[in-house]
Design a protein around this motif. Structure first.
Motif, PDB file in Angstrom:
ATOM      1  N   UNK A   1      33.700   4.011 -15.521  1.00 63.17           N
ATOM      2  CA  UNK A   1      32.286   4.223 -15.207  1.00 63.17           C
ATOM      3  C   UNK A   1      32.051   4.217 -13.705  1.00 63.17           C
ATOM      4  N   UNK A   2      32.686   3.262 -13.029  1.00 62.73           N
ATOM      5  CA  UNK A   2      32.510   3.184 -11.575  1.00 62.73           C
ATOM      6  C   UNK A   2      33.036   4.442 -10.891  1.00 62.73           C
ATOM      7  N   UNK A   3      34.183   4.948 -11.375  1.00 62.02           N
ATOM      8  CA  UNK A   3      34.758   6.168 -10.793  1.00 62.02           C
ATOM      9  C   UNK A   3      33.827   7.356 -11.011  1.00 62.02           C
ATOM     10  N   UNK A   4      33.227   7.440 -12.210  1.00 60.80           N
ATOM     11  CA  UNK A   4      32.320   8.548 -12.510  1.00 60.80           C
ATOM     12  C   UNK A   4      31.065   8.477 -11.642  1.00 60.80           C
ATOM     13  N   UNK A   5      30.530   7.272 -11.467  1.00 62.29           N
ATOM     14  CA  UNK A   5      29.341   7.097 -10.625  1.00 62.29           C
ATOM     15  C   UNK A   5      29.642   7.500  -9.185  1.00 62.29           C
ATOM     16  N   UNK A   6      30.814   7.087  -8.679  1.00 63.13           N
ATOM     17  CA  UNK A   6      31.201   7.450  -7.313  1.00 63.13           C
ATOM     18  C   UNK A   6      31.378   8.960  -7.174  1.00 63.13           C
ATOM     19  N   UNK A   7      32.041   9.571  -8.164  1.00 66.57           N
ATOM     20  CA  UNK A   7      32.253  11.022  -8.126  1.00 66.57           C
ATOM     21  C   UNK A   7      30.915  11.758  -8.151  1.00 66.57           C
ATOM     22  N   UNK A   8      29.974  11.277  -8.948  1.00 68.82           N
ATOM     23  CA  UNK A   8      28.658  11.917  -9.022  1.00 68.82           C
ATOM     24  C   UNK A   8      27.904  11.799  -7.708  1.00 68.82           C
ATOM     25  N   UNK A   9      28.104  10.697  -7.011  1.00 70.09           N
ATOM     26  CA  UNK A   9      27.460  10.534  -5.707  1.00 70.09           C
ATOM     27  C   UNK A   9      27.973  11.576  -4.720  1.00 70.09           C
ATOM     28  N   UNK A  10      29.293  11.782  -4.707  1.00 66.65           N
ATOM     29  CA  UNK A  10      29.873  12.807  -3.834  1.00 66.65           C
ATOM     30  C   UNK A  10      29.424  14.200  -4.248  1.00 66.65           C
ATOM     31  N   UNK A  11      29.301  14.399  -5.536  1.00 64.83           N
ATOM     32  CA  UNK A  11      28.848  15.697  -6.041  1.00 64.83           C
ATOM     33  C   UNK A  11      27.431  16.000  -5.549  1.00 64.83           C
ATOM     34  N   UNK A  12      26.545  15.004  -5.658  1.00 69.47           N
ATOM     35  CA  UNK A  12      25.169  15.209  -5.188  1.00 69.47           C
ATOM     36  C   UNK A  12      25.126  15.474  -3.688  1.00 69.47           C
ATOM     37  N   UNK A  13      25.917  14.718  -2.927  1.00 66.35           N
ATOM     38  CA  UNK A  13      25.926  14.909  -1.474  1.00 66.35           C
ATOM     39  C   UNK A  13      26.442  16.293  -1.093  1.00 66.35           C
ATOM     40  N   UNK A  14      27.495  16.739  -1.799  1.00 62.32           N
ATOM     41  CA  UNK A  14      28.052  18.061  -1.487  1.00 62.32           C
ATOM     42  C   UNK A  14      27.086  19.166  -1.893  1.00 62.32           C
ATOM     43  N   UNK A  15      26.426  19.006  -3.029  1.00 61.53           N
ATOM     44  CA  UNK A  15      25.423  19.990  -3.439  1.00 61.53           C
ATOM     45  C   UNK A  15      24.308  20.107  -2.410  1.00 61.53           C
ATOM     46  N   UNK A  16      23.958  18.979  -1.789  1.00 57.63           N
ATOM     47  CA  UNK A  16      22.856  18.991  -0.821  1.00 57.63           C
ATOM     48  C   UNK A  16      23.185  19.828   0.414  1.00 57.63           C
ATOM     49  N   UNK A  17      24.480  20.057   0.647  1.00 56.38           N
ATOM     50  CA  UNK A  17      24.878  20.898   1.782  1.00 56.38           C
ATOM     51  C   UNK A  17      24.527  22.364   1.547  1.00 56.38           C
ATOM     52  N   UNK A  18      24.375  22.728   0.285  1.00 51.81           N
ATOM     53  CA  UNK A  18      24.125  24.129  -0.075  1.00 51.81           C
ATOM     54  C   UNK A  18      22.732  24.275  -0.674  1.00 51.81           C
ATOM     55  N   UNK A  19      21.735  23.977   0.113  1.00 54.47           N
ATOM     56  CA  UNK A  19      20.350  24.131  -0.329  1.00 54.47           C
ATOM     57  C   UNK A  19      19.981  25.612  -0.366  1.00 54.47           C
ATOM     58  N   UNK A  20      18.844  25.911  -0.978  1.00 54.06           N
ATOM     59  CA  UNK A  20      18.366  27.293  -1.022  1.00 54.06           C
ATOM     60  C   UNK A  20      18.174  27.844   0.390  1.00 54.06           C
ATOM     61  N   UNK A 107       8.574   2.590   6.015  1.00 55.83           N
ATOM     62  CA  UNK A 107       9.956   2.857   6.413  1.00 55.83           C
ATOM     63  C   UNK A 107       9.993   4.299   6.905  1.00 55.83           C
ATOM     64  N   UNK A 108      10.272   4.513   8.176  1.00 56.90           N
ATOM     65  CA  UNK A 108      10.205   5.860   8.730  1.00 56.90           C
ATOM     66  C   UNK A 108      11.321   6.112   9.740  1.00 56.90           C
ATOM     67  N   UNK A 109      11.490   7.370  10.072  1.00 55.56           N
ATOM     68  CA  UNK A 109      12.522   7.794  11.007  1.00 55.56           C
ATOM     69  C   UNK A 109      12.225   7.276  12.418  1.00 55.56           C
ATOM     70  N   UNK A 110      13.293   6.888  13.107  1.00 48.14           N
ATOM     71  CA  UNK A 110      13.211   6.484  14.499  1.00 48.14           C
ATOM     72  C   UNK A 110      14.338   7.171  15.260  1.00 48.14           C
ATOM     73  N   UNK A 111      14.346   7.024  16.566  1.00 51.25           N
ATOM     74  CA  UNK A 111      15.391   7.665  17.356  1.00 51.25           C
ATOM     75  C   UNK A 111      16.786   7.184  16.968  1.00 51.25           C
ATOM     76  N   UNK A 112      16.887   5.920  16.601  1.00 52.27           N
ATOM     77  CA  UNK A 112      18.182   5.352  16.257  1.00 52.27           C
ATOM     78  C   UNK A 112      18.331   5.083  14.759  1.00 52.27           C
ATOM     79  N   UNK A 113      17.446   5.652  13.953  1.00 50.50           N
ATOM     80  CA  UNK A 113      17.475   5.363  12.520  1.00 50.50           C
ATOM     81  C   UNK A 113      16.949   6.548  11.719  1.00 50.50           C
ATOM     82  N   UNK A 114      17.665   6.862  10.633  1.00 56.03           N
ATOM     83  CA  UNK A 114      17.218   7.902   9.705  1.00 56.03           C
ATOM     84  C   UNK A 114      17.169   7.316   8.305  1.00 56.03           C
ATOM     85  N   UNK A 115      16.117   7.634   7.583  1.00 54.44           N
ATOM     86  CA  UNK A 115      16.020   7.163   6.205  1.00 54.44           C
ATOM     87  C   UNK A 115      17.044   7.894   5.345  1.00 54.44           C
ATOM     88  N   UNK A 116      17.425   7.299   4.239  1.00 54.99           N
ATOM     89  CA  UNK A 116      18.445   7.890   3.371  1.00 54.99           C
ATOM     90  C   UNK A 116      17.974   9.218   2.796  1.00 54.99           C
TER      91      UNK A 116
END
Length: 224
Positions: A1-20, A107-116
């Motif tokens: 389960x932990x491996x699947x959750x981790x893999x899904x996290x990477x999948x979501x992050x990689x998908x986010x690189x290819x937005x419309x 909780x907002x963006x700053x010069x030295x901080x970005x929200x998730x």
């Protein structure tokens, strides 16, 4: 389960690189990208976080952390931001006094901080909570003192040590405070409020982790 959750996290992050937007700009992307973006996450049984599951341990943790209020006020502020505002460790480390409003903290963006999520979010607070924070305000930008290492590592690690001593272990012990806050919000205010206050991109993410859902509208999220 932990491996699947981790893999899904990477999948979501990689998908986010290819937005419309990216696909529209870069016309020479491989044709497989479209199929990749429609790929499904791996099945994983994610244990939901319930208030009732952790109530006794968290009660002991709260009792110990409340004693920090006068003995170690900086540690208490860190505990407060994670337990009563649902902040992540990094968010608490970079939280500013300027984030505090009349009945919320932003909780907002700053010069030295970005929200998730890349977006700001308001976390509602009661008058008593705002008054407490303002009473502890110091002549510095960040709510927690010192350099980044002190705010991000040293202080939260001391809180994490208290949590581990009560039997709640894991690589992110301090994160248990945020999770418990989220479970309380879901229990008392509902799923969509929990999503907003926690800063999740979708209520589906929140629903995977927080089980207790009832309809109630207290003025302040009470830590049970």
């Amino acid at each position: 389960t932990r491996a699947a959750v981790s893999a899904n996290s990477f999948l979501r992050m990689t998908k986010s690189l290819f937005s419309e937007h990216v696909i529209q700009i870069y016309k020479n992307l491989p044709k497989d990208i479209k199929g990749f973006r429609s790929s499904k996450s791996l099945p994983a049984r994610i244990q939901q976080y319930s208030v009732s599951d952790k109530r006794d341990a968290m009660r002991r943790i709260v009792e110990k952390c409340e004693k920090l209020k006068n003995k170690k006020p900086d540690d208490y502020l860190c505990y407060f931001l994670m337990m009563h505002c649902g902040m992540r460790r990094k968010e608490a480390a970079f939280a500013r006094w300027s984030w505090i409003g009349d009945n919320f903290i932003t909780v907002r963006e700053e010069e030295d901080f970005s929200t998730k999520s890349g977006r700001a979010r308001n976390i509602p607070l009661s008058d008593a909570q705002v008054s407490f924070l303002r009473s502890r305000q110091k002549n510095r930008d960040h709510i927690l003192p010192g350099a980044k290492t002190n705010r991000y590592r040293t202080i939260p690690d001391r809180i994490a040590k208290i949590i581990r001593k009560e039997g709640i272990t894991g690589s992110k012990s301090a994160h248990e405070l945020r999770k418990y806050y989220g479970a309380n919000v879901a229990t008392q205010l509902g799923l969509f409020e929990a999503q907003k206050y926690l800063g999740h991109s979708s209520p589906n993410i929140t629903s995977q982790y927080y089980a207790d859902l009832i309809e109630a509208k207290p003025v302040e999220v009470k830590i049970l």
